[in-house]
Design an enzyme around this catalytic site. Structure first.
Site, PDB file in Angstrom:
ATOM      1  CD  GLU A   1      70.023 -32.657 -16.706  1.00  0.00           C
ATOM      2  OE1 GLU A   1      70.014 -31.351 -17.219  1.00  0.00           O
ATOM      3  OE2 GLU A   1      70.987 -32.996 -16.199  1.00  0.00           O
TER       4      GLU A   1
ATOM      5  CE  LYS B   1      78.041 -33.486 -18.921  1.00  0.00           C
ATOM      6  NZ  LYS B   1      77.566 -32.126 -19.447  1.00  0.00           N
TER       7      LYS B   1
ATOM      8  CG  HIS C   1      74.332 -24.745 -24.062  1.00  0.00           C
ATOM      9  ND1 HIS C   1      73.254 -24.331 -23.269  1.00  0.00           N
ATOM     10  CD2 HIS C   1      73.729 -25.394 -25.083  1.00  0.00           C
ATOM     11  CE1 HIS C   1      71.885 -24.560 -23.932  1.00  0.00           C
ATOM     12  NE2 HIS C   1      72.316 -25.248 -24.855  1.00  0.00           N
TER      13      HIS C   1
ATOM     14  NE  ARG D   1      87.360 -29.867 -17.025  1.00  0.00           N
ATOM     15  CZ  ARG D   1      86.845 -28.718 -17.134  1.00  0.00           C
ATOM     16  NH1 ARG D   1      87.419 -27.641 -16.665  1.00  0.00           N
ATOM     17  NH2 ARG D   1      85.704 -28.440 -17.676  1.00  0.00           N
TER      18      ARG D   1
END
Ligand code: ADP
Length: 461
Positions: A208, A124, A243, A300
C-alpha cells in the site's frame, strides 16, 4: 427464533487474554444465560474460571497458547456439555473461519459473523476489493498479493515511495514494514514474507502507499440477519506503538462533521454490501489533508469496544448475543436513530510492561493492588488483583481503564486522576507512560496522529 436462556450454556473461548471472557460472562449472566469457560492447564487459577458457571480444561499437556487453539477438543467440550453458542472473544480463533464453520457444523451457534464473512474480511486483499466494489475509497495498493521482488519494485515505481508491505492475513500490527527508499525493497520483501509466514502461516504480502501522519479512525458497526446495519460512531486509535493501539478515544476528537458523516456512511454501505452480520469494525486512515482511506475490517469484538459502549450506552456483547438469537436491530433498540454519542470516553491499556526497559514484559506475583475508581471510571480486567500471578504465556494486558466524561479534556483529567490512584507492586506497569501521554498538551488538544509516540521520547521518562 430460539433464545439462549438459563437452560442454555454459552461457552466462551479465550486466547492470550482472559479479560474479554469475563466481559462476555457478565453480559450473559445479566441475560440469564449460563456460562461455560475453558482454561488451559496453566490457567487453572485464573479469574475467568471463577466468573463462569462451569469450566473445563482444554489441551492438557499442551503449551498454553496451543491449548486454546485446539478446535476439535473445544468443539468436543461444547458438545459434551450441551453448549448452545460460542462467543469467541477476540484473539486467534475469533477470526478463524474454520473455527466458526466447525461450530456451525456441530450445531453450535457462533456469536459473530458467518464463516464466509470472517474468511472474506480476514483476507485483507479480498476485504479491500469488497470496499472498492462498495464504492469506498481504499489506500492505493497492489490489486492482489505481490509475487516477487520485481513486482514490488514495479509497484514502488508506479505509485512512488514510501510504501508499506503488509501481510495479507496479518493482524495485531505485525507483518508490516515501511519502505522509504528503493534500495530497501528487496530486503523488506524477504523479511516481511518470512515474518508473515512465521506469524500467520502464510507469507502472502501486498503493498500500500504509505499515508504520512495518519489518524487511525474506525467505525463500530452492528448488523442483523435481515440486512439492517447501524453504526455506533467512531473511535480514534491513533496513539500506537509499533502499529499497536495503546489508548483509544470515542468519538474522535475534533473530527469535522462531514468527515464523520461520510465515514460512518461508508462503513455501513460496506457492511451492507458484504451482508455483514453481528459486531464488526471498519478501519480507516485519515490523512492530514482530510482524505480518508479504508484499510481493513475486523470481524469480531475489539479490545477497545468499551469506549463505544460508554458513549452510546449500547452493550455490544449483549447486542451480539441478541443478534445471534435472531433478533433484529429495531428489536434490540439498535436502530440508527436511537444511537447517538454522549460525551467522550478514553481507554488506556495498562500492561505489565516496563517503559524503562523498552516495554519488556514483566512477570511475577502482584503483591499490592489498589485501583483507581470513582465516577466515570470503568475497569475491565482478568488478573488485576493482589496475589495474581502474571505469567509470560499471554499478552501483557493487565487492566483496561475507561474514563467517561462530558468532553475530551475532562476525560483526560479523569483518566489521569484514576491512573494516579493505582498502586501496583510486584510487577512493573506502563502506568507512568500512560500518565505522560494523558497530560501531554498535544493529546489533550484531541488531535494526535500515529507518529505521536515515536516523536515524543519524553513520554518514556
Ligand atoms: P493490523 O491488522 O495488523 O492491525 P492495520 O492494517 O489495521 O493492521 O494497520 C495497523 C496500523 O498500521 C494502522 O493503524 C496504521 O498506524 C498503520 N498503517 C497501516 N496501513 C498503513 C498505511 N497504508 N499507511 C500508513 N500507516 C499504515
Amino acid at each position: 427464533m430460539t433464545s439462549l436462556n438459563s437452560a442454555n450454556f454459552l461457552l466462551n473461548l479465550v486466547h492470550f487474554n482472559r479479560e474479554i471472557a469475563i466481559r462476555v460472562f457478565r453480559a450473559a449472566t445479566e441475560m440469564g444465560i449460563r456460562t461455560v469457560a475453558i482454561y488451559s492447564e496453566q490457567d487453572k487459577q485464573q479469574m475467568h474460571r471463577l466468573k463462569s458457571d462451569e469450566s473445563y480444561m482444554v489441551g492438557k499437556g499442551l503449551p498454553p497458547v496451543a491449548a486454546y487453539l485446539n478446535i476439535p477438543e473445544i468443539i468436543h467440550i461444547a458438545q459434551e456439555n450441551n453448549v448452545d453458542a460460542v462467543h469467541p472473544g477476540y484473539g486467534f480463533l475469533s477470526e478463524r473461519s474454520d473455527f466458526a464453520q466447525s461450530c456451525v457444523d456441530a450445531g453450535i451457534r457462533f456469536i459473530g459473523p458467518s464463516p464466509e464473512a470472517i474468511r472474506r474480511m480476514g483476507d485483507k486483499v479480498e476485504a479491500r476489493q469488497a470496499a472498492i466494489d462498495a464504492g469506498v475509497q481504499v489506500v492505493p495498493g497492489s490489486p492482489g498479493p505481490v509475487k516477487d521482488v520485481q513486482e514490488a519494485l514495479e509497484f514502488c515505481e508506479t505509485y512512488g515511495l514510501p510504501v508499506i508491505f503488509k501481510a495479507a492475513y496479518g493482524g495485531g500490527g505485525r507483518g508490516m514494514r515501511k519502505v522509504t527508499t528503493i534500495e530497501e525493497v528487496p530486503e523488506a520483501f524477504e523479511r516481511a514474507t518470512s515474518e508473515s509466514e512465521a506469524a500467520f502461516g502464510n507469507g502472502a504480502l501486498f503493498l500500500e502507499k504509505f499515508i504520512e501522519r495518519p489518524r487511525h479512525i474506525e467505525v463500530q458497526i452492528l448488523g442483523d440477519k435481515y440486512g439492517n446495519v447501524s453504526h455506533l460512531y467512531e473511535r480514534d486509535c491513533s496513539v500506537q506503538r509499533r502499529h499497536q493501539k495503546v489508548i483509544e478515544v470515542a468519538p474522535a476528537p475534533m473530527l469535522p462533521t462531514e468527515i464523520r458523516d461520510q465515514m460512518t456512511r461508508d462503513a455501513v454501505r460496506l457492511a451492507k454490501h458484504v451482508g455483514y452480520e453481528n459486531a464488526g469494525t471498519v478501519e480507516f486512515l485519515l490523512s492530514e489533508s482530510g482524505k480518508y482511506y479504508f484499510i481493513e475490517v475486523n470481524a469480531r469484538l475489539q479490545v477497545e469496544h468499551t469506549v463505544t459502549e460508554e458513549i452510546t450506552g449500547v452493550d455490544l456483547v449483549t447486542s451480539q448475543i441478541r443478534i445471534c438469537e435472531g433478533h433484529s436491530l429495531p428489536e434490540i433498540g439498535a436502530s440508527q436513530h436511537l444511537i447517538y454519542p454522549n460525551g467522550c470516553a478514553i481507554q488506556c491499556r495498562m500492561t505489565t510492561e516496563d517503559p524503562a526497559k523498552n516495554f519488556q514484559p514483566d512477570t511475577g506475583r502482584i503483591e499490592v493492588f489498589r485501583s483507581g475508581e470513582g465516577m466515570g471510571i470503568r475497569l475491565d480486567s482478568a488478573s488485576a488483583y493482589a496475589g495474581a500471578i502474571i505469567s509470560p504465556y499471554y499478552d501483557s494486558l493487565l487492566v483496561k481503564i475507561i474514563a467517561h466524561a462530558r468532553n475530551h479534556e475532562r476525560a483526560c483529567f479523569k483518566m489521569n486522576r484514576a491512573l494516579k490512584e493505582f498502586r501496583i507492586r510486584g510487577v512493573k506497569t506502563n502506568a507512568p507512560f500512560l500518565m505522560n501521554v494523558l497530560k501531554h498538551p498535544k493529546f489533550m488538544s484531541g488531535v494526535v496522529d500515529t507518529y505521536f509516540i515515536d516523536e515524543n521520547p519524553g513520554l518514556f521518562n
